[in-house]
Design a protein around this motif. Structure first.
Motif, short mmCIF file in Angstrom:
data_model
loop_
_atom_site.label_atom_id
_atom_site.label_comp_id
_atom_site.label_asym_id
_atom_site.label_seq_id
_atom_site.Cartn_x
_atom_site.Cartn_y
_atom_site.Cartn_z
N LYS A 40 0.56 -1.18 -0.15
CA LYS A 40 0.00 0.21 0.03
C LYS A 40 0.85 1.16 0.13
O LYS A 40 0.42 1.96 -0.65
CB LYS A 40 -1.04 0.10 1.12
N SER A 41 1.75 1.26 0.85
CA SER A 41 2.64 2.48 0.95
C SER A 41 3.42 2.78 -0.35
O SER A 41 3.63 3.86 -0.71
CB SER A 41 3.62 2.19 2.24
N THR A 42 3.84 1.51 -0.73
CA THR A 42 4.54 1.61 -2.27
C THR A 42 3.92 2.18 -3.36
O THR A 42 4.26 3.27 -3.85
CB THR A 42 5.12 0.16 -2.54
N PHE A 92 2.52 10.76 5.41
CA PHE A 92 2.97 9.56 5.64
C PHE A 92 2.69 8.99 7.08
O PHE A 92 2.35 9.65 7.94
CB PHE A 92 4.53 9.39 5.58
N GLU A 93 2.71 7.77 7.19
CA GLU A 93 2.40 6.99 8.40
C GLU A 93 3.48 7.61 9.44
O GLU A 93 3.38 7.81 10.71
CB GLU A 93 2.33 5.52 8.24
N ASP A 94 4.63 7.38 8.82
CA ASP A 94 5.66 7.58 9.65
C ASP A 94 6.07 9.17 9.65
O ASP A 94 6.84 9.76 8.51
CB ASP A 94 7.17 6.92 9.34
N LEU A 137 -3.18 9.90 1.67
CA LEU A 137 -2.82 9.50 3.02
C LEU A 137 -2.52 8.33 3.42
O LEU A 137 -3.35 7.50 3.06
CB LEU A 137 -4.33 10.00 3.92
N ASP A 138 -1.39 8.15 3.72
CA ASP A 138 -0.60 6.62 3.97
C ASP A 138 -0.83 6.44 5.46
O ASP A 138 -0.21 6.69 6.17
CB ASP A 138 0.58 6.60 3.57
N ASP A 139 -1.96 5.73 5.58
CA ASP A 139 -2.42 5.46 7.23
C ASP A 139 -2.06 6.53 8.19
O ASP A 139 -1.28 6.29 9.16
CB ASP A 139 -1.69 3.92 7.51
MG LIG Z 1 2.58 0.91 5.14
#
Ligand SMILES: [Mg+2]
Ligand SMILES: Nc1ncnc2c1ncn2[C@@H]1O[C@H](COP(=O)(O)OP(=O)(O)O)[C@@H](O)[C@H]1O
Length: 629
Positions: A401-403, A442-444, A528-530
């Motif tokens: 997903k992030s990719t 990003f999530e992070d 929006l990545d998580d």
């Molecule tokens: Mg991810």
């Protein structure tokens, strides 16, 4: 501390540059230094020649004063000449510095700025494979070595060689026998210096690389200090560091040994030879073949030559280190920037047919450092988001997903297929334009050590920033939507400086600031990545609901982890085994897809853990109440 074992940097191998080629690499930075370097070299050269002239005066002096019936007044003439020569030498040395030092610092500065610019332009995949300490040592240590080499090393190397050649000429003119004896000492030095070149080059490259690795370790352990402390791994970190530092020390000692063997040779040999020459010289005076003045002049000249002969080896070592520094600089500068602006504007003009639309067409993707033959991580991804639509992307951890979402702002480029923003391939946009249209959280969430205000407005449109009132409105809206009202209650409100990388905030607070930052960029497409993973369920629902009303016109692709978020999306896409398994509304998918039910149920399982955390444990851990809005 991201990944503990990172791959070693990809080096541009197989091309050993010569020193001349390395110098050519520097030419973009040499603007404005050339004539000043030339003037500095001329000054240094003159200073060297003046130094060599002094023994000639001594020779005349000895011969005229000591000869029977010599004239004592010659002494004063000689003293006056020597004083003038001494002052001239000093002035020339001063001039050399005045000419060269400022532009050399300019070269260092230009190279450093160019390197930083390159690092900003290089794609994310470059940073995946290059440890940050390597980049740090290249941008600081290597470049200051380069400055010292340009300002001092190059000039003194040339001057030493010229002094040695001219000095030898004078020695031969005085007495070819004595000069040959002196030369017999110089030949072994030249022979050794040939080997010294290779040995020292290898040691110097190794020590610079190891210093880079050591810097990476320091950077990582400072960065990850909380993790190390919390897991009580400080001792292990120290052990690891000590091991690396010992290796570096070994290399440095080896480097010093190579250098000192060479230096001891170039010091000891000439001195032995001088003893021999002295005996021969006295014999020649006794036989009347040489004047006393000539012998005195000879030894005064060898004294002038001693400096250049001793330093020429060190200067050569410095040149080799500088060449290594240039090579290491060039490695970064020569890494191709494969994610860049299009070379020519697209044939069909730059107009966008459907602003806000986002589509993936037959997208395949494999990470650049993964072997060619490997199965791509993403295969045949086709998705269409209508303008203004909110689509949730769900899938198990590691499904890609992030990719996938990072392909939209071109943090990576597709291996095959197309990503379309506004109906146009993302590769047809200028990067600035693409990233103005698309914004990502990003999530992070990484924040910068700056005020909350500047962090949130990082990507805000220029025209809004130009108007302070509008900027304030946008800031308030973004913080409000992201449920980040806690920012107003910080000691200095929105002007509160947050610590390095935002570590003074809790995870949930940081995520909400990062989300506000993505919103404040006012994009057409929001990715929006998580971004809500660190929030408790109630805050997350509040954010999602606010997002939907505030971003009614913004196309949103949101990687979601919670049924509540998923349920609020217009449609849901399911990613599994690198493919899009199904697309539909939450209700439709629940009804028709067993895989979807399985994924959602795994989220529900997570949720039971969250409810435990919600009961206060998480607040106790982070010591903040902001997460429980
Ligand atoms: Mg991810
Ligand atoms: N920079 C990278 N280089 C190589 N492989 C990567 C990189 N980033 C992630 N991966 C791999 O790609 C896969 C998918 O990761 P990711 O897209 O982060 O999944 P998700 O976000 O769905 O959890 C994982 O197996 C991960 O190890």
């Amino acid at each position: 501390m991201s990944t503990p074992a990172r791959p070693s940097p990809r080096r541009v191998r197989g091309e050993e540059r010569s020193l001349a080629e390395a110098l050519r690499r520097l030419s973009p930075y040499l603007e404005g230094i050339r004539w000043r370097w030339g003037a500095g070299l001329a000054s240094a050269m003159l200073a060297g020649l003046v130094a060599l002239a002094i023994p000639q005066v001594i020779q005349q002096l000895v011969n005229s004063v000591l000869r029977p019936g010599g004239d004592a007044s010659d002494v004063w003439t000689a003293v006056a000449i020597m004083a003038v020569l001494g002052v001239a030498e000093g002035a020339l040395v001063y001039l050399r510095r005045v000419f060269i030092l400022p532009p050399a610092a300019g070269v260092e500065n230009r190279a450093r700025v160019a390197l930083f610019r390159r690092l900003q332009r290089l794609p994310v995949s470059f940073h995946d494979s290059w440890p940050s300490g390597q980049l740090l040592s290249r941008s600081v240590g290597d470049l200051s070595l380069l400055r010292r080499w340009i300002a001092f090393g190059t000039v003194m190397f040339v001057v030493s060689i010229v002094t040695i050649v001219v000095g030898l000429g004078l020695l031969f003119a005085t007495s070819w026998i004595l000069a040959l004896i002196y030369l017999a000492g110089a030949v072994p030095i030249m022979w050794r210096s040939f080997h010294f070149r290779n040995d020292f080059r290898a040691a110097s490259r190794l020590s610079q690389d190891q210093a880079g690795d050591l810097a990476t370790t320091v950077e990582e352990s400072v960065h990850g200090i909380r993790v190390l402390k919390a897991f009580g791994r400080g001792g292990e970190a120290l052990e690891g560091f000590r091991g690396q530092a010992d290796t570096l020390r070994g290399t440095e000692v080896h480097k010093a040994a190579v250098l000192s063997k060479f230096i001891s040779l170039i010091v000891a040999l000439p001195e032995t030879v001088i003893g021999l020459s002295l005996a021969v010289g006295i014999y020649l005076v006794a036989t009347g073949d040489l004047t006393v003045g000539a012998v005195a002049g000879f030894f005064a000249t060898t004294a002038v030559l001693a400096g250049p002969v001793e330093s020429v080896g060190q200067l050569m070592g410095m040149s080799l280190s500088a060449k290594t520094a240039i090579d290491r600089h060039a490695e970064v500068m020569d890494t191709p920037v494969d994610i860049a602006d299009p070379e020519a504007p697209p044939a069909g003009g730059t107009a966008v047919d459907t602003p806000g639309a986002l589509a993936f067409r037959g997208v395949r993707f494999r990470y650049p450092d993964v072997a060619e033959g490997a199965e791509p991580l993403l295969r045949d991804i086709t998705l269409d988001l209508r303008p203004g639509e909110t689509m949730a992307l769900v899938g198990l951890t590691g499904s890609g997903k992030s990719t996938l979402v990072q392909l939209v702002p071109r943090l990576y480029d597709v291996t095959a297929g197309q990503v379309l923003v506004g109906g146009r391939d993302v590769r047809e946009y200028e990067l600035v334009e693409l990233r103005r249209r698309v914004s990502i959280a990003f999530e992070d969430s990484t924040l910068f050590s700056d005020s909350i205000r500047n962090n949130v407005l990082l990507g805000a449109p220029e025209r809004v920033l130009a108007d302070p009132a509008a900027a304030q409105d946008l800031l308030d809206l973004a913080l409000d939507t992201a449920q980040a009202q806690f920012a107003h209650r910080l000691p200095e409100g929105l002007d509160t400086e947050i610590g390095e990388e935002g570590l003074s905030l809790s995870g949930g607070q940081r995520q909400r600031i990062a989300l506000a930052r993505a919103i404040a960029a006012r994009p057409e497409v929001l990715v929006l990545d998580d971004p809500l993973s660190a929030l408790d369920v109630r805050t997350e629902e509040a954010v999602t609901r606010r997002l939907r009303s505030v971003l009614a016109g913004t196309t949103t692709l949101i990687v979601a982890h919670r049924p509540s978020t998923v349920a609020l999306a217009d449609r849901v896409a399911v990613l599994q085994d690198g493919r899009i398994l199904d697309v539909g509304t939450h209700a439709e998918l629940l009804a028709r897809s067993a895989d979807y039910r399985f994924i959602i149920s795994s989220f529900e399982a997570d949720r039971s853990i969250e409810s435990v955390m919600d009961s206060g444990a998480i607040t106790a851990m982070t010591g903040t109440e902001g997460d429980r809005a």
